[in-house]
Design a protein around this motif. Structure first.
Motif, PDB file in Angstrom:
ATOM      1  N   THR A  52       0.835  -1.206   0.000  1.00  0.00           N
ATOM      2  CA  THR A  52       0.000   0.000   0.000  1.00  0.00           C
ATOM      3  C   THR A  52       0.867   1.252   0.000  1.00  0.00           C
ATOM      4  N   ASN A  53       0.321   2.301  -0.548  1.00  0.00           N
ATOM      5  CA  ASN A  53       0.999   3.589  -0.585  1.00  0.00           C
ATOM      6  C   ASN A  53       0.518   4.392   0.624  1.00  0.00           C
ATOM      7  N   ILE A  54       1.396   4.642   1.560  1.00  0.00           N
ATOM      8  CA  ILE A  54       1.035   5.347   2.788  1.00  0.00           C
ATOM      9  C   ILE A  54       1.316   6.839   2.633  1.00  0.00           C
ATOM     10  N   VAL A  55       0.335   7.640   2.981  1.00  0.00           N
ATOM     11  CA  VAL A  55       0.503   9.095   2.969  1.00  0.00           C
ATOM     12  C   VAL A  55       1.142   9.485   4.287  1.00  0.00           C
ATOM     13  N   GLY A  56       2.272  10.153   4.207  1.00  0.00           N
ATOM     14  CA  GLY A  56       2.986  10.547   5.416  1.00  0.00           C
ATOM     15  C   GLY A  56       2.424  11.818   6.026  1.00  0.00           C
ATOM     16  N   SER A  57       2.965  12.154   7.156  1.00  0.00           N
ATOM     17  CA  SER A  57       2.571  13.394   7.819  1.00  0.00           C
ATOM     18  C   SER A  57       3.775  13.938   8.578  1.00  0.00           C
ATOM     19  N   ARG A  58       3.686  15.197   8.977  1.00  0.00           N
ATOM     20  CA  ARG A  58       4.751  15.787   9.785  1.00  0.00           C
ATOM     21  C   ARG A  58       4.174  16.977  10.535  1.00  0.00           C
ATOM     22  N   TRP A  59       4.861  17.357  11.571  1.00  0.00           N
ATOM     23  CA  TRP A  59       4.455  18.501  12.365  1.00  0.00           C
ATOM     24  C   TRP A  59       4.917  19.769  11.674  1.00  0.00           C
ATOM     25  N   THR A  60       4.091  20.791  11.768  1.00  0.00           N
ATOM     26  CA  THR A  60       4.510  22.123  11.370  1.00  0.00           C
ATOM     27  C   THR A  60       4.445  22.994  12.620  1.00  0.00           C
ATOM     28  N   TYR A  61       5.415  23.828  12.793  1.00  0.00           N
ATOM     29  CA  TYR A  61       5.517  24.679  13.973  1.00  0.00           C
ATOM     30  C   TYR A  61       5.248  26.111  13.534  1.00  0.00           C
ATOM     31  N   TRP A  62       4.106  26.618  13.953  1.00  0.00           N
ATOM     32  CA  TRP A  62       3.670  27.915  13.486  1.00  0.00           C
ATOM     33  C   TRP A  62       2.985  28.644  14.624  1.00  0.00           C
ATOM     34  N   LEU A  63       3.360  29.883  14.857  1.00  0.00           N
ATOM     35  CA  LEU A  63       2.753  30.695  15.898  1.00  0.00           C
ATOM     36  C   LEU A  63       1.613  31.502  15.296  1.00  0.00           C
ATOM     37  N   LYS A  64       0.451  31.444  15.928  1.00  0.00           N
ATOM     38  CA  LYS A  64      -0.692  32.226  15.463  1.00  0.00           C
ATOM     39  C   LYS A  64      -0.625  33.600  16.104  1.00  0.00           C
ATOM     40  N   CYS A  65      -0.720  34.639  15.273  1.00  0.00           N
ATOM     41  CA  CYS A  65      -0.663  36.020  15.760  1.00  0.00           C
ATOM     42  C   CYS A  65      -1.908  36.775  15.322  1.00  0.00           C
ATOM     43  N   ASN A  66      -2.291  37.761  16.141  1.00  0.00           N
ATOM     44  CA  ASN A  66      -3.411  38.615  15.763  1.00  0.00           C
ATOM     45  C   ASN A  66      -2.901  39.745  14.867  1.00  0.00           C
TER      46      ASN A  66
END
Length: 77
Positions: A52-66
């Motif tokens: 099977t072809n597995i779709v990978g994932s990864r964390w993204t590090y992003w700060l939410k600002c107003n």
């Protein structure tokens, strides 16, 4: 996230996040995200069938600002 983290200083990967003095904040946010996804049955860990072809994932590090550039802290309930 702590307001002491400067916007624009997001780590590019987990290794950078772990080397950051803000690692406990990133780690806490990651644990909360996994907990929420698990509680909502968004996904589950399982063995993939051979070929099977597995779709990978990864964390993204992003700060939410107003609009004023202040970091927004999100409280999950």
């Amino acid at each position: 996230m702590s307001a002491s983290i400067l916007a624009g200083t997001e780590p590019r990967n987990e290794a950078e996040a772990q080397g950051s003095p803000d690692w406990p904040h990133w780690q806490d946010a990651m644990a909360k995200e996994v907990s929420e996804l698990t509680a909502k049955y968004t996904w589950e860990v399982g063995d993939a069938p051979l070929g099977t072809n597995i779709v990978g994932s990864r964390w993204t590090y992003w700060l939410k600002c107003n609009a004023s550039g202040t970091i927004i802290t999100t409280r999950h309930t």
